[in-house]
Design an enzyme around this catalytic site. Structure first.
Site, PDB file in Angstrom:
ATOM      1  N   HIS A  95       0.838  -1.205   0.000  1.00 33.71           N
ATOM      2  CA  HIS A  95       0.000   0.000   0.000  1.00 33.71           C
ATOM      3  C   HIS A  95       0.871   1.252   0.000  1.00 33.71           C
ATOM      4  O   HIS A  95       0.614   2.206  -0.750  1.00 33.71           O
ATOM      5  CB  HIS A  95      -0.922   0.010   1.223  1.00 33.71           C
ATOM      6  CG  HIS A  95      -1.658   1.302   1.409  1.00 33.71           C
ATOM      7  ND1 HIS A  95      -2.863   1.582   0.787  1.00 33.71           N
ATOM      8  CD2 HIS A  95      -1.348   2.412   2.134  1.00 33.71           C
ATOM      9  CE1 HIS A  95      -3.264   2.786   1.123  1.00 33.71           C
ATOM     10  NE2 HIS A  95      -2.357   3.317   1.941  1.00 33.71           N
ATOM     11  N   GLU A  96       1.898   1.265   0.835  1.00 36.14           N
ATOM     12  CA  GLU A  96       2.780   2.432   0.902  1.00 36.14           C
ATOM     13  C   GLU A  96       3.548   2.610  -0.404  1.00 36.14           C
ATOM     14  O   GLU A  96       3.783   3.740  -0.845  1.00 36.14           O
ATOM     15  CB  GLU A  96       3.748   2.311   2.086  1.00 36.14           C
ATOM     16  CG  GLU A  96       3.076   2.254   3.446  1.00 36.14           C
ATOM     17  CD  GLU A  96       2.092   3.389   3.677  1.00 36.14           C
ATOM     18  OE1 GLU A  96       2.291   4.496   3.129  1.00 36.14           O
ATOM     19  OE2 GLU A  96       1.101   3.177   4.402  1.00 36.14           O
ATOM     20  N   HIS A  99       1.678   4.589  -2.911  1.00 35.37           N
ATOM     21  CA  HIS A  99       1.834   6.048  -2.850  1.00 35.37           C
ATOM     22  C   HIS A  99       3.073   6.501  -3.625  1.00 35.37           C
ATOM     23  O   HIS A  99       3.062   7.554  -4.270  1.00 35.37           O
ATOM     24  CB  HIS A  99       1.937   6.514  -1.397  1.00 35.37           C
ATOM     25  CG  HIS A  99       0.647   6.406  -0.639  1.00 35.37           C
ATOM     26  ND1 HIS A  99      -0.523   6.973  -1.098  1.00 35.37           N
ATOM     27  CD2 HIS A  99       0.352   5.817   0.546  1.00 35.37           C
ATOM     28  CE1 HIS A  99      -1.496   6.724  -0.225  1.00 35.37           C
ATOM     29  NE2 HIS A  99      -0.990   6.026   0.770  1.00 35.37           N
ATOM     30  N   HIS A 103       3.210   9.046  -6.807  1.00 36.00           N
ATOM     31  CA  HIS A 103       4.137  10.181  -6.897  1.00 36.00           C
ATOM     32  C   HIS A 103       4.858  10.161  -8.243  1.00 36.00           C
ATOM     33  O   HIS A 103       5.004  11.202  -8.903  1.00 36.00           O
ATOM     34  CB  HIS A 103       5.139  10.114  -5.751  1.00 36.00           C
ATOM     35  CG  HIS A 103       5.925  11.364  -5.562  1.00 36.00           C
ATOM     36  ND1 HIS A 103       6.914  11.489  -4.611  1.00 36.00           N
ATOM     37  CD2 HIS A 103       5.884  12.561  -6.202  1.00 36.00           C
ATOM     38  CE1 HIS A 103       7.440  12.709  -4.684  1.00 36.00           C
ATOM     39  NE2 HIS A 103       6.842  13.368  -5.633  1.00 36.00           N
TER      40      HIS A 103
END
Length: 223
Positions: A95-96, A99, A103
């Site tokens: 999940h991280e 991100h 980006h």
């Protein structure tokens, strides 16, 4: 009175959501993933698959302290996620990384969130003092200004929702396509990610209802 009741219900919902995410993470942290991947290994593979070889992964202390730092372009994973090979660990780790991928591709909602952050950081800090002083001394203009600043914080939380859901969707897609998990393990991944997303929904709901309550009180006092 009705608005106060809604805010209380939303607050209780928020507490339940936090309890659920901790319980769900704890449950699936006891279930090893079939490939034996640690959170670090899953995150590294997902980063490399998406051409993010230069994005490092760092372990941090705490539980559920995982996050992606867009300023330093680093994925930080809590120690239970970084070192363990559970369903919870790889779900949170990927999940991280979602991100980080957002980006890289300049996902519009993430870009908007980053641009809003400096303003919201200031607004959320001064809004409570404005509202408190306005209600104590009866300065309606100050109350109105405080509501405007508080609105910025609420808008930030609403923008956060699609960012979080999109990161989870990216994580699940990569985990399945790259064979990080088997079909039967996708249920556990979904439960972990959905529970985490629920906390953001609850926080946004609490803030939104509190904003509506403030507006209602402000307009009532004006009359």
């Amino acid at each position: 009175m009705f608005m106060y009741l809604l805010v209380i219900i939303a607050f209780l919902f928020s507490l339940w959501a936090q309890f659920r995410v901790k319980g769900t993470f704890s449950k699936w942290s006891k279930v090893a993933n079939s490939n034996g991947l640690t959170g670090y290994e899953a995150a590294r593979r997902m980063l490399d698959t998406n051409g993010l070889h230069d994005v490092p992964i760092e372990p941090v202390r705490g539980t559920l302290s995982d996050h992606y730092d867009p300023i330093h372009r680093v994925v930080r994973l809590s120690e239970p996620v970084y070192y363990e090979s559970s369903i919870s660990a790889i779900s949170v780790a990927c999940h991280e990384v979602g991100h980080a991928i957002q980006h890289k591709v300049s996902y519009p909602m993430l870009t908007l969130r980053h641009r809003m952050f400096p303003v919201v950081n200031f607004a959320s800090g001064v809004a409570p003092f404005m509202l408190m002083a306005g209600f104590i001394f009866g300065y309606f203009n100050l109350i109105g200004l405080g509501i405007i600043f508080f609105s910025a914080a609420v808008a930030f939380q609403l923008v956060t929702l699609p960012v979080e859901f999109n990161a989870s969707n990216r994580a699940r897609q990569v985990m399945v396509e790259q064979g990080f998990i088997r079909n039967e393990e996708e249920r556990g991944v979904a439960k972990v990610l959905n529970a985490a997303a629920l906390t953001y929904v609850a926080a946004a709901l609490v803030s939104l209802l509190e904003l509506l309550r403030l507006i209602t009180v402000f307009l009532g006092n004006r009359d």
